[in-house]
Design a protein around this motif. Structure first.
Motif, short mmCIF file in Angstrom:
data_model
loop_
_atom_site.label_atom_id
_atom_site.label_comp_id
_atom_site.label_asym_id
_atom_site.label_seq_id
_atom_site.Cartn_x
_atom_site.Cartn_y
_atom_site.Cartn_z
N ARG A 36 0.82 -1.15 0.06
CA ARG A 36 -0.04 0.10 -0.01
C ARG A 36 1.00 1.11 -0.17
NH1 ARG A 36 -0.17 -3.20 3.82
NH2 ARG A 36 0.15 -2.10 5.53
N ASP A 37 0.18 2.37 -0.12
CA ASP A 37 1.01 3.77 0.07
C ASP A 37 0.40 4.38 0.93
OD1 ASP A 37 -1.23 4.76 -1.03
OD2 ASP A 37 -0.40 5.62 -2.92
N GLU A 39 -1.49 6.72 1.28
CA GLU A 39 -3.21 6.94 1.07
C GLU A 39 -4.00 5.80 0.78
OE1 GLU A 39 -3.43 9.36 -2.50
OE2 GLU A 39 -1.58 10.49 -2.14
N ASP A 40 -3.46 4.70 1.13
CA ASP A 40 -4.19 3.27 1.26
C ASP A 40 -4.59 2.78 -0.09
OD1 ASP A 40 -3.89 2.30 3.80
OD2 ASP A 40 -5.67 2.84 4.62
N ARG A 41 -3.82 3.27 -1.10
CA ARG A 41 -4.09 2.77 -2.20
C ARG A 41 -3.24 1.39 -2.51
NH1 ARG A 41 -2.30 7.33 -6.39
NH2 ARG A 41 -0.52 7.31 -4.94
N VAL A 42 -3.55 0.29 -3.30
CA VAL A 42 -2.98 -0.88 -3.40
C VAL A 42 -1.93 -0.77 -4.64
CG1 VAL A 42 -3.45 -3.24 -3.89
CG2 VAL A 42 -4.95 -1.93 -2.26
N ASP A 108 1.53 -9.27 4.14
CA ASP A 108 1.56 -7.70 4.15
C ASP A 108 3.02 -7.19 3.61
OD1 ASP A 108 1.33 -5.25 4.64
OD2 ASP A 108 1.11 -5.42 6.90
N VAL A 111 3.81 -0.53 3.82
CA VAL A 111 3.49 0.94 3.09
C VAL A 111 4.83 1.35 2.12
CG1 VAL A 111 3.22 3.32 3.41
CG2 VAL A 111 1.66 1.52 4.86
N MET A 154 -7.36 -5.58 3.31
CA MET A 154 -7.13 -4.37 3.65
C MET A 154 -7.74 -4.29 5.10
SD MET A 154 -5.48 -2.62 1.70
CE MET A 154 -5.93 -0.69 2.03
N VAL A 157 -5.39 -5.67 7.73
CA VAL A 157 -4.10 -4.72 8.03
C VAL A 157 -4.95 -3.78 9.08
CG1 VAL A 157 -3.07 -2.61 7.10
CG2 VAL A 157 -3.18 -4.85 5.71
N ASP A 158 -6.06 -3.04 8.78
CA ASP A 158 -6.69 -2.37 9.82
C ASP A 158 -7.02 -2.94 11.28
OD1 ASP A 158 -6.89 -0.43 7.81
OD2 ASP A 158 -8.78 -0.64 7.11
#
Length: 172
Positions: A36-37, A39-42, A108, A111, A154, A157-158
């Motif tokens: 992820r980055d 911004e939580d983009r994959v 995982d 980031v 995701m 991860v959260d």
């Protein structure tokens, strides 16, 4: 003291180990890595050999662990030698599209930032491009099964957990 034992004849239903093992089900396995980055983009990769995008990863070879496969695929696809994070998803996939049932593991990758992308190289012609995509954009590029699996990853991860899935959907 006298010991008494009763001997019973061996059951004819018991198979020799070799025959028993030969009858066990064979499942295909795959392993991927969720990056992820901020911004939580994959991170998705665009394969050269099929129209749908994927997360980095691939099939687990014979006598290879899923985590070793994920590490090998990162090196093959992106030229990366990176440690894997924790296991996010274990997904049971029913037979489909002429493929046997299988188990998919998602680890995982953490980031990434712009500096992490500098060392990326497409070692062979398997990957055409990579990019970071928001959840709705992921669903537009990948198969629905993978879109569900990425969503579950995701969540893992959260929540700081590992998610069990069937067909990409979380089981509770």
């Amino acid at each position: 003291m006298t010991s008494t034992s009763s001997s019973s004849s061996a059951s004819t239903d018991v198979l020799p180990v070799e025959q028993y093992v030969a009858r066990l089900a064979r499942k295909r396995m795959a392993a991927g890595v969720l990056f992820r980055d901020a911004e939580d983009r994959v991170l998705l990769v665009e394969p050269s050999y099929k129209p749908n995008w994927e997360i980095p990863g691939g099939a687990v070879d014979s006598d290879e662990s899923p985590w070793a496969a994920a590490t090998r695929e990162l090196a093959e696809e992106l030229g990366w030698d990176r440690p894997l994070g924790r296991l996010l998803v274990v997904d049971y996939v029913r037979p489909q599209d002429s493929r046997p049932e299988g188990v998919v593991f998602v680890f995982d990758g953490g980031v990434l930032d712009a500096t992490d992308m500098i060392g990326m190289e497409f070692v062979d012609a398997e990957i055409l491009s990579v990019g970071f995509y928001a959840p709705d954009q992921v669903a537009e590029r990948v198969k629905p099964l993978l879109a569900d699996r990425v969503s579950a990853a995701m969540e893992a991860v959260d929540q700081g957990t590992t998610v069990l899935c069937e067909q990409g959907r979380r089981i509770d």
